[in-house]
Design an enzyme around this catalytic site. Structure first.
Site, PDB file in Angstrom:
ATOM      1  N   SER A 111     -31.791 -18.700  18.313  1.00  0.00           N
ATOM      2  CA  SER A 111     -30.726 -18.532  17.310  1.00  0.00           C
ATOM      3  C   SER A 111     -30.875 -17.235  16.516  1.00  0.00           C
ATOM      4  CB  SER A 111     -30.711 -19.724  16.355  1.00  0.00           C
ATOM      5  OG  SER A 111     -31.958 -19.851  15.712  1.00  0.00           O
ATOM      6  N   CYS A 112     -32.006 -16.536  16.656  1.00  0.00           N
ATOM      7  CA  CYS A 112     -32.174 -15.283  15.914  1.00  0.00           C
ATOM      8  C   CYS A 112     -31.374 -14.131  16.520  1.00  0.00           C
ATOM      9  CB  CYS A 112     -33.647 -14.904  15.800  1.00  0.00           C
ATOM     10  SG  CYS A 112     -34.361 -14.401  17.354  1.00  0.00           S
ATOM     11  N   LYS A 143     -33.801 -10.982  23.540  1.00  0.00           N
ATOM     12  CA  LYS A 143     -33.040 -12.175  23.919  1.00  0.00           C
ATOM     13  C   LYS A 143     -31.562 -11.843  24.148  1.00  0.00           C
ATOM     14  CE  LYS A 143     -36.273 -15.261  24.120  1.00  0.00           C
ATOM     15  NZ  LYS A 143     -36.603 -15.893  25.402  1.00  0.00           N
ATOM     16  N   HIS A 182     -44.612 -21.288  14.161  1.00  0.00           N
ATOM     17  CA  HIS A 182     -43.383 -21.486  13.394  1.00  0.00           C
ATOM     18  C   HIS A 182     -43.667 -22.421  12.222  1.00  0.00           C
ATOM     19  CE1 HIS A 182     -41.634 -20.124  17.272  1.00  0.00           C
ATOM     20  NE2 HIS A 182     -40.798 -19.522  16.468  1.00  0.00           N
TER      21      HIS A 182
HETATM   22  O1  GFB Z   1     -40.362 -20.914  11.585  1.00  0.00           O
HETATM   23  P1  GFB Z   1     -40.489 -19.544  11.023  1.00  0.00           P
HETATM   24  O2  GFB Z   1     -41.778 -18.857  11.198  1.00  0.00           O
HETATM   25  O3  GFB Z   1     -39.390 -18.609  11.654  1.00  0.00           O
HETATM   26  O4  GFB Z   1     -40.188 -19.600   9.448  1.00  0.00           O
HETATM   27  P2  GFB Z   1     -37.877 -18.135  11.418  1.00  0.00           P
HETATM   28  C1  GFB Z   1     -39.089 -20.280   8.908  1.00  0.00           C
HETATM   29  C2  GFB Z   1     -39.135 -20.250   7.395  1.00  0.00           C
HETATM   30  O5  GFB Z   1     -40.221 -21.064   6.968  1.00  0.00           O
HETATM   31  C3  GFB Z   1     -39.346 -18.867   6.766  1.00  0.00           C
HETATM   32  C4  GFB Z   1     -40.981 -20.363   5.999  1.00  0.00           C
HETATM   33  O6  GFB Z   1     -38.568 -18.767   5.606  1.00  0.00           O
HETATM   34  C5  GFB Z   1     -40.833 -18.895   6.411  1.00  0.00           C
HETATM   35  O7  GFB Z   1     -41.173 -18.039   5.340  1.00  0.00           O
HETATM   36  N1  GFB Z   1     -42.363 -20.870   5.981  1.00  0.00           N
HETATM   37  C6  GFB Z   1     -42.929 -21.538   4.940  1.00  0.00           C
HETATM   38  C7  GFB Z   1     -43.294 -20.730   6.934  1.00  0.00           C
HETATM   39  N2  GFB Z   1     -44.209 -21.818   5.203  1.00  0.00           N
HETATM   40  C8  GFB Z   1     -44.466 -21.330   6.449  1.00  0.00           C
HETATM   41  C9  GFB Z   1     -45.640 -21.303   7.250  1.00  0.00           C
HETATM   42  O8  GFB Z   1     -46.708 -21.781   6.871  1.00  0.00           O
HETATM   43  N3  GFB Z   1     -45.535 -20.728   8.471  1.00  0.00           N
HETATM   44  C10 GFB Z   1     -44.345 -20.196   8.919  1.00  0.00           C
HETATM   45  N4  GFB Z   1     -44.307 -19.657  10.159  1.00  0.00           N
HETATM   46  N5  GFB Z   1     -43.231 -20.165   8.156  1.00  0.00           N
HETATM   47  C11 GFB Z   1     -38.314 -17.302  13.795  1.00  0.00           C
HETATM   48  C12 GFB Z   1     -38.172 -15.976  14.468  1.00  0.00           C
HETATM   49  O9  GFB Z   1     -37.738 -17.106  12.571  1.00  0.00           O
HETATM   50  O10 GFB Z   1     -37.602 -18.352  14.420  1.00  0.00           O
HETATM   51  C13 GFB Z   1     -38.287 -16.060  15.916  1.00  0.00           C
HETATM   52  O11 GFB Z   1     -39.103 -15.071  13.893  1.00  0.00           O
HETATM   53  C14 GFB Z   1     -37.517 -17.223  16.521  1.00  0.00           C
HETATM   54  O12 GFB Z   1     -37.842 -14.859  16.450  1.00  0.00           O
HETATM   55  C15 GFB Z   1     -37.786 -18.501  15.775  1.00  0.00           C
HETATM   56  O13 GFB Z   1     -36.144 -16.933  16.507  1.00  0.00           O
HETATM   57  C16 GFB Z   1     -36.939 -19.657  16.269  1.00  0.00           C
HETATM   58  O14 GFB Z   1     -36.908 -19.254  11.569  1.00  0.00           O
HETATM   59  O15 GFB Z   1     -37.740 -17.368  10.145  1.00  0.00           O
END
Ligand code: GFB
Length: 320
Positions: A111-112, A143, A182
């Site tokens: 979805s990004c 993608k 994630h």
């Molecule tokens: O899942 P996530 O890493 O990816 O982070 P995206 C989603 C949200 O959760 C962000 C917050 O606003 C993060 O700041 N968050 C809070 C955290 N605590 C945490 C934590 O401990 N770890 C992580 N990882 N996030 C990704 C893309 O974006 O989604 C990829 O970078 C891909 O390319 C994937 O599309 C599906 O949703 O922001």
């Protein structure tokens, strides 16, 4: 249209990743022969190896679920890896599939791919209508190129190559490494470790205000198989639950499932990323598919998998 998988040789690229392994599980009831290859057998970033393997094994259908994946920090920290690895492996597989005359191929994206400030819920037609979210534009560009490759081979060579764009996925086989994962697996692990170690609080990255849509990976695999069997057109299809929640609400739900009752603090030095990316589910619903796993039940299942040790840490590639 209807494409029957029964009796077909079906290659799942990325079968060790969360999505690929879920597709393998889902295909078990389709009566097809499932083909997989480890990295030692074929390095997907090497064109000659991919072409040799595809030429020798001659799949009828391909699910392209192999990818270099990671959460917001990994995407932001390793732009070259996320762009190069994904571009090269998808180009290798799609071109090799064309060369050997694969009947049907599904490319899995994310979805990004959509503009950072796309209208919500995001329709498939929003693609390439605005600037991308900077933390993951490298992965998104790769993608988007995958979608375009499928469209180009369809247009120029009449190939039945389609694309599915899953939302944020979670479930068994996820990556629970806190630096590269994630948000869902990170929160499950943080809440679990805080509970076990009797810590007073867990730390959430960013403000907790961004909204995200989550889908259990088994629902995603089911949708992918449904599309493989019923869909044939050049427009990609969103694969989501149709509902989103804030990261803070998600944290509270994970804490409830895990049984952690302490506090939640925010690390504001970490990025929020895109404010919202709820995808329109209309197209997939019109094709007759609906999700079956509610969020809380899905998180419970993911937590059980985590407790059983069914997770991969610091995985490089092999997922989507
Ligand atoms: O899942 P996530 O890493 O990816 O982070 P995206 C989603 C949200 O959760 C962000 C917050 O606003 C993060 O700041 N968050 C809070 C955290 N605590 C945490 C934590 O401990 N770890 C992580 N990882 N996030 C990704 C893309 O974006 O989604 C990829 O970078 C891909 O390319 C994937 O599309 C599906 O949703 O922001």
């Amino acid at each position: 249209m209807s494409y029957d998988l029964k009796g077909k040789r079906v290659y799942v690229a990325g079968h060790r990743g969360m999505v690929g392994s879920a597709i393998v599980r889902r295909l078990a009831s389709e009566g097809c022969e499932i083909l997989t290859a480890t990295r030692a057998e074929v390095d997907l970033t090497r064109q000659t190896e991919v072409e040799a393997w595809m030429g020798k094994n001659r799949p009828d259908a391909v699910f392209l679920a192999a990818a270099k994946v990671g959460g917001i920090l990994a995407n932001d920290t390793y732009p070259a890896d996320f762009l190069y690895d994904n571009l090269i492996l998808e180009a290798n597989i799609i071109h090799a599939a064309h060369k050997i005359g694969v009947e049907k191929l599904m490319f899995l994206g994310s979805s990004c791919i959509y503009p950072k400030f796309a209208d919500q819920p995001i329709a498939e037609e929003s693609l390439l209508t605005g600037l991308l979210e900077p933390t993951n534009e490298w992965y998104a560009i790769a993608k988007i190129a995958g979608i375009k490759l499928c469209q180009a081979y369809r247009r120029q060579h009449g190939r039945d190559f389609i694309s599915a764009m899953p939302t944020n996925l979670y479930g068994p086989g996820d990556n629970f490494d806190l630096q590269s994962s994630h948000v869902m697996p990170a929160l499950i692990r943080k809440a679990h470790e805080a509970k076990v170690n009797r810590l007073p609080e867990i730390t959430v990255w960013g403000t907790g205000k961004p909204r995200r849509e989550f889908l259990h990976v088994d629902d995603c695999a089911d949708a992918c198989v449904h599309l493989m069997k019923t869909y044939s057109a050049d427009v990609h299809v969103n694969v989501g639950s149709g509902e989103d929640i804030t990261i803070l609400e998600l944290t509270q739900l994970v804490a409830k499932v895990v049984g952690f009752s302490g506090g939640i603090v925010h690390d504001l030095a970490k990025p929020d990323g895109t404010p919202r990316k709820l995808m329109s589910a209309e197209k997939l619903r019109a094709l007759g598919w609906y999700p079956r796993i509610p969020l809380e039940a899905g998180i419970t299942n993911a937590y059980e998998a985590f407790l059983k040790g069914e997770y991969l840490e610091r995985r490089q590639g092999d997922a989507a």
